[in-house]
Design an enzyme around this catalytic site. Structure first.
Site, PDB file in Angstrom:
ATOM      1  N   SER A 124       0.828  -1.216   0.000  1.00 53.53           N
ATOM      2  CA  SER A 124       0.000   0.000   0.000  1.00 53.53           C
ATOM      3  C   SER A 124       0.859   1.262   0.000  1.00 53.53           C
ATOM      4  O   SER A 124       0.326   2.354   0.195  1.00 53.53           O
ATOM      5  CB  SER A 124      -0.895  -0.013   1.238  1.00 53.53           C
ATOM      6  OG  SER A 124      -0.098  -0.227   2.385  1.00 53.53           O
ATOM      7  N   ARG A 157      -8.864   9.417  -8.158  1.00 47.99           N
ATOM      8  CA  ARG A 157      -9.213   9.567  -6.733  1.00 47.99           C
ATOM      9  C   ARG A 157      -7.961   9.988  -5.938  1.00 47.99           C
ATOM     10  O   ARG A 157      -6.898   9.406  -6.075  1.00 47.99           O
ATOM     11  CB  ARG A 157      -9.752   8.250  -6.201  1.00 47.99           C
ATOM     12  CG  ARG A 157     -10.140   8.272  -4.708  1.00 47.99           C
ATOM     13  CD  ARG A 157      -9.027   7.737  -3.844  1.00 47.99           C
ATOM     14  NE  ARG A 157      -9.434   7.576  -2.442  1.00 47.99           N
ATOM     15  CZ  ARG A 157      -8.587   7.313  -1.458  1.00 47.99           C
ATOM     16  NH1 ARG A 157      -7.309   7.177  -1.698  1.00 47.99           N
ATOM     17  NH2 ARG A 157      -9.025   7.185  -0.233  1.00 47.99           N
ATOM     18  N   THR A 205      -1.370   3.483   4.541  1.00 43.61           N
ATOM     19  CA  THR A 205      -0.412   4.591   4.512  1.00 43.61           C
ATOM     20  C   THR A 205       0.651   4.453   5.589  1.00 43.61           C
ATOM     21  O   THR A 205       0.338   4.123   6.735  1.00 43.61           O
ATOM     22  CB  THR A 205      -1.177   5.907   4.801  1.00 43.61           C
ATOM     23  OG1 THR A 205      -2.260   5.974   3.896  1.00 43.61           O
ATOM     24  CG2 THR A 205      -0.277   7.114   4.681  1.00 43.61           C
ATOM     25  N   THR A 215       1.711   6.863   0.389  1.00 45.94           N
ATOM     26  CA  THR A 215       0.774   5.760   0.161  1.00 45.94           C
ATOM     27  C   THR A 215       0.517   5.576  -1.330  1.00 45.94           C
ATOM     28  O   THR A 215       0.700   6.510  -2.127  1.00 45.94           O
ATOM     29  CB  THR A 215      -0.576   6.055   0.857  1.00 45.94           C
ATOM     30  OG1 THR A 215      -1.427   4.920   0.758  1.00 45.94           O
ATOM     31  CG2 THR A 215      -1.296   7.232   0.245  1.00 45.94           C
ATOM     32  N   THR A 266      -4.252   7.183   8.959  1.00 41.58           N
ATOM     33  CA  THR A 266      -4.093   6.043   8.060  1.00 41.58           C
ATOM     34  C   THR A 266      -5.422   5.312   8.002  1.00 41.58           C
ATOM     35  O   THR A 266      -6.176   5.324   8.972  1.00 41.58           O
ATOM     36  CB  THR A 266      -2.978   5.096   8.545  1.00 41.58           C
ATOM     37  OG1 THR A 266      -2.827   4.034   7.587  1.00 41.58           O
ATOM     38  CG2 THR A 266      -3.255   4.494   9.906  1.00 41.58           C
ATOM     39  N   GLY A 267      -5.727   4.712   6.872  1.00 43.96           N
ATOM     40  CA  GLY A 267      -7.004   4.023   6.720  1.00 43.96           C
ATOM     41  C   GLY A 267      -7.757   4.616   5.545  1.00 43.96           C
ATOM     42  O   GLY A 267      -7.152   5.127   4.600  1.00 43.96           O
ATOM     43  N   GLY A 274      -6.842  10.661  -1.923  1.00 45.05           N
ATOM     44  CA  GLY A 274      -7.264  10.474  -0.535  1.00 45.05           C
ATOM     45  C   GLY A 274      -6.719  11.562   0.369  1.00 45.05           C
ATOM     46  O   GLY A 274      -6.350  12.654  -0.057  1.00 45.05           O
TER      47      GLY A 274
HETATM   48  N1  GLY Z   1      -5.160   6.810   3.672  1.00 40.72           N
HETATM   49  C1  GLY Z   1      -4.830   6.546   2.345  1.00 40.72           C
HETATM   50  C2  GLY Z   1      -5.889   6.794   1.397  1.00 40.72           C
HETATM   51  O1  GLY Z   1      -7.054   6.780   1.733  1.00 40.72           O
HETATM   52  O2  GLY Z   1      -5.582   7.005   0.233  1.00 40.72           O
END
Ligand code: GLY
Length: 294
Positions: A48, A182, A154, A172, A205-206, A184
């Site tokens: 990731s 997209r 991340t 990430t 993170t998440g 984040g």
């Molecule tokens: N936390 C990484 C993302 O949602 O892209």
């Protein structure tokens, strides 16, 4: 004065071990955080972040990163960058060599080339195989929001150096199978990361969208500025995420916040089922801690 560095997930141990070498040598927090992020960007087993990251819904690997210096509030970020592995270092170059904060996509890649960053294939045989195995198939129900696989997301690194300054970096490949384009929380200052020597440092993170609805990292740092503890500030951010999910009538996604107060005290909190663990290094040693779920 003592130093502290924390990083997300058990793979954050790789980060804090890389960062602690610099902190112990008296180098600035930002240098240490970027070295910590880079150690995970180079690890193909972390699917990731950086090399070996999982692709978007078309299979393209696009990376996001940002960095912030707590002494000056200078920051830099890149989003949706292809073929550049060390995006935290690239974000720092945006901060230092341009008047901008965020460069996107092809522009960020062209800037990387102009700055001498090598172009790389970011996939590995294993990451392609895993992407194939897990990608949505024709006929699958429409995906609302893919959750990151357990303990893979991340890398966010926060540090306080021996001069008492704070720094942060995050990096990430974003959510696996995301829609092309997209972006984040990770490359957005205030969402995935915020750092201010006068208050503290925070990162996320998440599922990034969960932090983006509440400006998670900035929110936590503003709580720290009011004198609230790092743990209570992280818990308050999780409460806001839960409230936002309740108000839109959806289950909450997996998200974790971690913070360092300006004295270097670490804490973290996460939503239920996130199972978040993080690494901490101090002169006394390295630990992996479990965050409480709220
Ligand atoms: N936390 C990484 C993302 O949602 O892209």
């Amino acid at each position: 004065m003592s130093w502290t560095v924390i990083a997300t997930w058990p793979f954050g141990e790789t980060s804090v071990r890389a960062a602690q070498v610099l902190l112990a040598a008296g180098l600035p927090a930002l240098d240490a955080c970027i070295a910590g992020a880079q150690a995970v960007e180079d690890d193909p087993t972390v699917n990731s972040v950086g090399y070996g990251g999982l692709g978007d819904v078309t299979g393209r690997v696009t990376l996001d990163a940002c960095v912030m210096d707590g002494k000056t509030l200078r920051c830099g970020a890149v989003a949706g960058v292809e073929n550049v592995r060390h995006v935290a270092a690239l974000a720092r170059r945006v901060m230092e060599a341009t008047k901008h904060v965020l460069l996107l996509g092809e522009g960020a890649r062209d800037f990387a080339v102009s700055q001498g960053f090598p172009l790389d294939n970011l996939t590995t045989a294993k990451s392609v195989e895993q992407w194939e195995k897990t990608r949505p198939k024709p006929g699958d129900p429409p995906q609302r929001m893919p959750d990151p696989a357990a303990d893979h997301d991340t890398v966010t690194v926060l540090a306080r150096d021996s001069s008492g300054h704070l720094g942060g970096a995050c990096s990430t490949s974003g959510l696996a199978h995301k829609l092309p384009g997209r972006v984040g929380d990770s490359p957005i200052i205030g969402q995935g990361l915020y750092v201010d020597d006068d208050a503290g440092a925070a990162g996320a993170t998440g599922v990034g969208e969960e932090s983006m609805r509440i400006c998670g990292s900035h929110y936590i740092v503003e709580q720290l500025r009011r004198g609230i503890s790092a743990l209570d500030a992280c818990v308050a951010a999780v409460a806001r995420v839960n409230d936002a999910a309740r108000r839109r009538g959806e289950p909450v996604g997996r998200i974790a916040f971690l913070a360092l107060d300006r004295f270097g005290n670490p804490a973290a909190a996460c939503t239920k089922t996130t199972g978040f663990r993080y690494a901490v290094a101090r002169p006394t040693g390295v630990e992996i801690l479990q965050a409480e779920e709220f």
